[in-house]
Design a protein around this motif. Structure first.
Motif, short mmCIF file in Angstrom:
data_model
loop_
_atom_site.label_atom_id
_atom_site.label_comp_id
_atom_site.label_asym_id
_atom_site.label_seq_id
_atom_site.Cartn_x
_atom_site.Cartn_y
_atom_site.Cartn_z
N GLU A 1 -4.57 0.48 -0.56
CA GLU A 1 -3.50 1.16 0.19
C GLU A 1 -2.11 0.78 -0.30
O GLU A 1 -1.12 1.44 0.03
N SER B 1 -12.20 7.17 11.78
CA SER B 1 -10.90 7.83 11.58
C SER B 1 -10.37 7.43 10.22
O SER B 1 -10.41 6.26 9.84
N LYS B 2 -9.88 8.44 9.49
CA LYS B 2 -9.48 8.21 8.09
C LYS B 2 -8.01 8.55 7.90
O LYS B 2 -7.54 9.61 8.31
N SER B 3 -7.31 7.65 7.24
CA SER B 3 -5.92 7.91 6.88
C SER B 3 -5.88 8.81 5.66
O SER B 3 -6.90 9.07 5.00
N THR B 4 -4.69 9.28 5.32
CA THR B 4 -4.53 10.12 4.13
C THR B 4 -4.94 9.38 2.87
O THR B 4 -5.58 9.94 1.97
N THR B 5 -4.59 8.09 2.81
CA THR B 5 -4.95 7.27 1.64
C THR B 5 -6.46 7.16 1.50
O THR B 5 -7.01 7.27 0.39
N VAL B 6 -7.15 6.94 2.60
CA VAL B 6 -8.62 6.84 2.57
C VAL B 6 -9.22 8.14 2.07
O VAL B 6 -10.16 8.14 1.25
N GLU B 7 -8.71 9.27 2.53
CA GLU B 7 -9.21 10.58 2.08
C GLU B 7 -9.01 10.75 0.58
O GLU B 7 -9.88 11.27 -0.13
#
Length: 341
Positions: free
Chosen positions: A178, A135-141
């Motif tokens: 992050e 699962s990826k957060s917006t920051t990771v994307e």
């Protein structure tokens, strides 16, 4: 004046009176004089008895006092099994420790900075790690998108298969990323290069760093200054050594860090630093003596880097605990043998 040969014994003095004071022919002045002599004798007798009682009391107190001292002396000469074990093994354990210390200081990796090739490998590893996250957060994307736009040299992908990086490193880098705004690959590079250089302040920051990072030789040449080393020694004395003793949640990691702190403690110390180190030894000794030897369960283990350096634990050391090693090192290497004698 008549003699009192027929007089009854005096109730106080226990003998017959010398004169018949009740005879009417005796001069009243003589009677008064003899009464005054009698009263003086009574006072003298009372004082003598009181002084004798005080002397006896003091004698009993003195005897009791010396009895306590003798008992204390006997107790001081009763050596606990824990202390006997330390006396028997300290030199053997410290000899092994000194060889381990020499191996780490001579052969362990010491970071001197990233070259371009290494930095590219780290970026590629980070990109693949983030892509594999379930699962990826917006920051990771956003970070993935930035890294996708970067053109890696062909040889980077070829070398990646033989390049091992701890996932813990990637997790720590992600935490740093992050906290900042990522606009280009240069921002990611900067986070990797400078991210671990920020100074840690206070107990909480150091504790979080310790429990989230394996101890490494290179850390004691970059992040941990000589001054900060003694901050960690104090934290060990005041709190962390108790966590190791109680086998708390992070005791393995704290144990590894204590081992590395001992390895990187200078051989020559000022009186002030010797006192700080001695205090750590005393705290460890107190914990060791709280329970019998057979109850010890915290046997020494090797930190990851030491196993990679092919350091081994011989049979003469395998049952030793980190607290026993600490006391032994302080006693033998730093002239504090009275701790175990």
């Amino acid at each position: 004046m008549k003699r009192g040969d027929s007089q009854s014994p005096d109730a106080i003095f226990g003998q017959s009176r010398a004169f018949a004071l009740s005879d009417s022919s005796v001069n009243p002045d003589v009677i008064e004089y003899l009464k005054s002599v009698r009263q003086e004798a009574l006072r003298t007798n009372a004082i003598s008895v009181k002084n004798q009682m005080n002397l006896q009391k003091r004698a009993r107190h003195k005897s009791s006092m010396y009895d306590d001292e003798d008992e204390g002396a006997i107790k001081r000469h009763v050596i606990s099994p824990s202390l006997i074990r330390l006396q028997k093994n300290a030199d053997i354990w410290v000899s092994w420790f000194n060889s381990v210390k020499a191996t780490v200081l001579t052969n362990a990796y010491e970071f001197t900075g990233y070259d371009d090739e290494t930095l590219n490998l780290l970026l590629l590893f980070l990109k693949n790690y983030l892509k594999d996250m379930p699962s990826k957060s917006t920051t990771v994307e956003e970070i993935i998108n930035v890294l996708n736009q970067y053109s890696f040299p062909d040889k980077t992908e070829q070398k990646e298969e033989n390049f091992e990086i701890d996932e813990e490193w990637a997790k720590n880098i992600l935490v740093r990323l992050e906290k900042i705004k990522i606009g280009s690959v240069e921002d990611v590079k900067k986070a990797i290069i400078e991210g671990d250089k920020h100074e840690l302040i206070g107990y909480n920051q150091w504790f979080q760093y310790i429990i989230n990072n394996e101890p490494q030789h290179t850390t004691f040449h970059g992040k941990i200054t000589s001054k900060q080393l003694w901050v960690l020694v104090r934290y060990m004395s005041n709190t962390w050594i108790k966590e190791i003793y109680k086998k708390g949640r992070h005791y393995r990691r704290l144990q590894d860090w204590l081992f590395y702190i001992l390895v990187h403690t200078p051989e020559r110390l000022t009186a002030e630093y010797t006192s700080i180190l001695r205090d750590l030894g005393k705290k460890c000794l107190e914990l060791i003596q709280k329970k019998p030897i057979e109850a010890h369960e915290n046997k020494i283990t090797l930190p990851k880097e030491m196993t990679e350096l092919n350091v081994e634990i011989p049979s003469t050391v395998e049952n030793m605990t980190i607290t026993e090693l600490t006391v032994s090192v302080v006693a033998v290497n730093y002239g504090q043998r009275d701790l175990i004698e």
